[in-house]
Design a protein around this motif. Structure first.
Motif, mmCIF file in Angstrom:
data_model
loop_
_atom_site.group_PDB
_atom_site.id
_atom_site.type_symbol
_atom_site.label_atom_id
_atom_site.label_comp_id
_atom_site.label_asym_id
_atom_site.label_seq_id
_atom_site.Cartn_x
_atom_site.Cartn_y
_atom_site.Cartn_z
ATOM 1 N N GLY A 233 2.325 -15.915 23.170
ATOM 2 C CA GLY A 233 2.804 -16.978 22.304
ATOM 3 C C GLY A 233 2.373 -16.872 20.858
ATOM 4 N N SER A 234 1.447 -15.974 20.564
ATOM 5 C CA SER A 234 0.987 -15.827 19.179
ATOM 6 C C SER A 234 2.044 -15.126 18.343
ATOM 7 N N VAL A 235 2.063 -15.449 17.065
ATOM 8 C CA VAL A 235 3.041 -14.891 16.130
ATOM 9 C C VAL A 235 2.300 -14.435 14.884
ATOM 10 N N TRP A 236 2.593 -13.227 14.440
ATOM 11 C CA TRP A 236 1.970 -12.678 13.229
ATOM 12 C C TRP A 236 3.044 -12.248 12.248
ATOM 13 N N ARG A 237 2.676 -12.314 10.974
ATOM 14 C CA ARG A 237 3.576 -11.896 9.898
ATOM 15 C C ARG A 237 2.841 -10.934 8.985
ATOM 16 N N GLY A 238 3.475 -9.791 8.672
ATOM 17 C CA GLY A 238 2.846 -8.798 7.796
ATOM 18 C C GLY A 238 3.806 -8.327 6.727
ATOM 19 N N ARG A 239 3.240 -7.899 5.596
ATOM 20 C CA ARG A 239 4.079 -7.328 4.539
ATOM 21 C C ARG A 239 3.242 -6.396 3.674
ATOM 22 N N LEU A 240 3.857 -5.287 3.280
ATOM 23 C CA LEU A 240 3.250 -4.380 2.318
ATOM 24 C C LEU A 240 3.240 -5.062 0.964
ATOM 25 N N ASN A 241 2.068 -5.124 0.333
ATOM 26 C CA ASN A 241 1.922 -5.904 -0.893
ATOM 27 C C ASN A 241 2.984 -5.591 -1.939
ATOM 28 N N LYS A 242 3.245 -4.308 -2.164
ATOM 29 C CA LYS A 242 4.149 -3.942 -3.255
ATOM 30 C C LYS A 242 5.589 -4.383 -3.002
ATOM 31 N N LEU A 243 5.940 -4.646 -1.749
ATOM 32 C CA LEU A 243 7.283 -5.124 -1.445
ATOM 33 C C LEU A 243 7.432 -6.609 -1.738
ATOM 34 N N GLY A 244 6.319 -7.246 -2.054
ATOM 35 C CA GLY A 244 6.377 -8.644 -2.443
ATOM 36 C C GLY A 244 6.268 -8.863 -3.918
ATOM 37 N N PHE A 245 6.003 -7.779 -4.682
ATOM 38 C CA PHE A 245 5.901 -7.884 -6.129
ATOM 39 C C PHE A 245 7.280 -8.004 -6.743
ATOM 40 N N LYS A 246 7.372 -8.772 -7.817
ATOM 41 C CA LYS A 246 8.622 -8.864 -8.551
ATOM 42 C C LYS A 246 8.858 -7.574 -9.316
ATOM 43 N N SER B 15 5.761 8.772 8.650
ATOM 44 C CA SER B 15 6.425 10.040 8.356
ATOM 45 C C SER B 15 7.304 9.868 7.130
ATOM 46 N N LEU B 16 7.368 10.894 6.290
ATOM 47 C CA LEU B 16 8.204 10.812 5.094
ATOM 48 C C LEU B 16 9.685 10.877 5.428
ATOM 49 N N VAL B 17 10.059 11.742 6.369
ATOM 50 C CA VAL B 17 11.487 11.908 6.688
ATOM 51 C C VAL B 17 11.783 11.701 8.171
ATOM 52 N N GLY B 18 10.810 11.230 8.935
ATOM 53 C CA GLY B 18 11.042 10.940 10.339
ATOM 54 C C GLY B 18 10.858 12.106 11.275
ATOM 55 N N ILE B 19 10.265 13.193 10.803
ATOM 56 C CA ILE B 19 10.100 14.385 11.649
ATOM 57 C C ILE B 19 8.613 14.665 11.918
ATOM 58 N N ALA B 20 7.854 14.937 10.875
ATOM 59 C CA ALA B 20 6.419 15.201 11.024
ATOM 60 C C ALA B 20 5.667 13.878 10.886
ATOM 61 N N TRP B 21 4.889 13.520 11.944
ATOM 62 C CA TRP B 21 4.223 12.220 11.996
ATOM 63 C C TRP B 21 2.710 12.371 11.930
ATOM 64 N N ASN B 22 2.075 11.423 11.250
ATOM 65 C CA ASN B 22 0.619 11.376 11.157
ATOM 66 C C ASN B 22 0.162 9.925 11.232
ATOM 67 N N GLU B 23 -1.121 9.748 11.499
ATOM 68 C CA GLU B 23 -1.666 8.398 11.449
ATOM 69 C C GLU B 23 -1.498 7.836 10.044
ATOM 70 N N SER B 24 -1.142 6.586 9.949
ATOM 71 C CA SER B 24 -0.889 5.972 8.648
ATOM 72 C C SER B 24 -2.164 5.911 7.814
ATOM 73 N N ALA B 25 -1.967 5.720 6.520
ATOM 74 C CA ALA B 25 -3.104 5.579 5.613
ATOM 75 C C ALA B 25 -3.950 4.381 6.018
ATOM 76 N N ASP B 26 -5.240 4.424 5.658
ATOM 77 C CA ASP B 26 -6.165 3.365 6.064
ATOM 78 C C ASP B 26 -5.694 1.982 5.634
ATOM 79 N N GLY C 107 8.870 0.670 2.773
ATOM 80 C CA GLY C 107 7.988 1.159 1.716
ATOM 81 C C GLY C 107 8.134 2.635 1.456
ATOM 82 N N SER C 108 9.373 3.149 1.550
ATOM 83 C CA SER C 108 9.721 4.555 1.266
ATOM 84 C C SER C 108 9.181 5.532 2.296
ATOM 85 N N GLN C 109 8.825 5.036 3.490
ATOM 86 C CA GLN C 109 8.392 5.916 4.571
ATOM 87 C C GLN C 109 8.869 5.350 5.902
ATOM 88 N N PHE C 110 8.913 6.233 6.899
ATOM 89 C CA PHE C 110 9.114 5.791 8.268
ATOM 90 C C PHE C 110 7.772 5.372 8.851
#
Length: 452
Positions: free
Chosen positions: A437-450, A375-386, A359-362
């Protein structure tokens, strides 16, 4: 005098005959019967962004393939149709009122426009539908999937995607497999038998390179598999292979070819090595691998920097105690550079970190699975958006006094679940398998948009 008068009369008669002849001509003027809309567009939505519309002449439908952003309903409630190309004229409404492009329209629901051809007879009616996203594009959405029939042994699992299959290796002889061609409905079935791997194979170091799986063993041998079940030993020219790191993708800017990179040991020291698909021997680095470079449970990702050059980035577990999780990047597989930063901007130290350019970020996952770091470029890191969080449950904390408002927090459902392994498929789904044994699947919504 009479002769002159007769000549004038004769001239008038000739002119009358000529005019009459022209009026009786067989040439008939036909008006166009074209009643199609040739082009359609609406005013800008946000920040001068225009959305392209598709005209389906067979179904007589006009719609936007790339949906408008969530919340655009308030904008298209009153908006101008600024492009409407026809050869005749357009009417709308029950009374077929001539359509005025200077009047705003409400496009929250489909509307109909009737096109009248220039011949005044032919008509064609079109349905205009504006698609708007109903999901927040910046939210990371998780779904719990069917669990594995049995739990993997602690520290002995690896999740990897090969072609259309998701593998969860539970030992050197067994694994679970399911197709991800239809992620909404997966079936694990029974354990499958793995052949060709020795008992000391490093399952947690399996990587996918060029649609082939690779791993190493404690003995220094290396192995590969084209189908995930049958493994064969590689010819590594007598080298003691410590681990494979990642694939270096083809890059037309630098001229690099698809390259497999790893670490080999010689005289008690570790060195980088690399080999592309055409090479028969390994290229070997000359500098010793730093002691703070990851050697186990390695995860990699690829991104393109501002210069248009592809870089491969890795993280993993290191053999010494560290204060931060530091990614390393390379463009050729032989020279790796750490992406360290001042402590205030580092990603906190975490066990079993996984990195992804997504999604255009690390993003960095792992540790206790309380927080995702970005992180935008993999150097300065912060907690992700809510909106970009692990699967969570809402916790309401009452205010201390009656007049105090309640506080809402989100507690990660992944916190404290233990060992895990992670993989991302071509549809941008993040798959996490846990030792329970549990399995989860996640996706950023905009990466699923056509996209257009």
């Amino acid at each position: 005098m009479r002769i002159k008068f007769l000549s004038v009369i004769l001239s008038f008669l000739l002119m009358s005959i000529a005019i009459s002849s022209c009026l009786d001509s067989d040439e008939n003027y036909e008006y166009s019967s074209d009643a199609t809309i040739r082009a359609f567009g609406i005013d800008t939505i946000t920040k001068g962004v225009y959305y392209k519309f598709t005209i389906d002449q067979l179904k007589r439908e006009i719609y936007n393939v790339d949906s408008l952003p969530m919340g655009a309903d308030s904008i298209i409630k009153r908006i101008l149709i600024d492009t409407l190309t026809v050869t005749g004229w357009v009417t709308s409404g029950l009374n077929d009122t001539v359509f005025n492009m200077n009047d705003s329209v409400d496009l929250r629901e489909p509307i109909k426009l009737k096109v009248h051809a220039a011949d005044g007879i032919t008509t064609r009616e079109y349905t205009i539908k504006v698609n708007v996203h109903t999901q927040d594009p910046d939210s990371l959405i998780w779904r719990e999937m069917p669990s594995l029939p049995s739990s993997p042994a602690s520290g002995k699992q690896r999740t990897v995607v090969l072609n259309e299959n998701l593998f969860v290796y539970t030992s050197t002889t067994t694994a679970y497999r399911t197709s991800v061609s239809n992620p909404a409905s997966i079936q694990w079935g029974n354990l499958i038998t793995i052949s060709g791997l020795p008992s000391d194979a490093k399952l947690t170091s399996i990587i996918n390179f060029n649609n082939r799986l690779y791993t190493t063993a404690e003995s220094g041998k290396a192995f590969y598999s084209d189908n995930g079940t049958n493994w064969e030993e590689m010819d590594i020219q007598g080298m003691h292979m410590v681990t494979f790191l990642a694939g270096i993708p083809e890059d037309k800017v630098t001229g690099n070819e698809n390259t497999l990179t790893g670490i080999f040991a010689k005289d008690g020291k570790n060195f980088f090595c690399a080999k592309n698909l055409e090479e028969t021997t390994w290229r070997k680095g000359e500098e010793e691998v730093s002691t703070d470079f990851p050697l186990k449970e390695i995860y990699s990702t690829v991104f393109t920097n501002a210069s248009g050059i592809k870089q491969t980035v890795v993280v993993g577990n290191v053999e010494e105690t560290v204060e931060a999780t530091i990614p390393w990047f390379s463009m050729d597989g032989l020279v790796w550079v750490d992406m360290s930063t001042p402590t205030d901007f580092s990603c906190p130290a975490m066990k079993n970190p996984a990195i992804m350019y997504y999604g255009s970020q690390f993003h960095m996952m792992g540790g206790e699975f309380k927080t995702i770091y970005s992180s935008l470029v993999g150097i300065a890191w912060n907690e992700s958006a809510d909106k970009f969080r692990y699967a969570s449950e809402k916790v309401i904390i009452p205010g201390e006094d009656e007049d105090d408002e309640d506080t809402i927090e989100y507690k990660s459902l992944f916190e404290g679940k233990g060992d895990y392994s992670l993989a991302i498929d071509k549809n941008h789904y993040i798959w996490i398998a846990w030792n329970d044994g549990s399995v989860w699947r996640g996706r950023l919504n905009k990466l699923g948009f056509k996209q257009q």
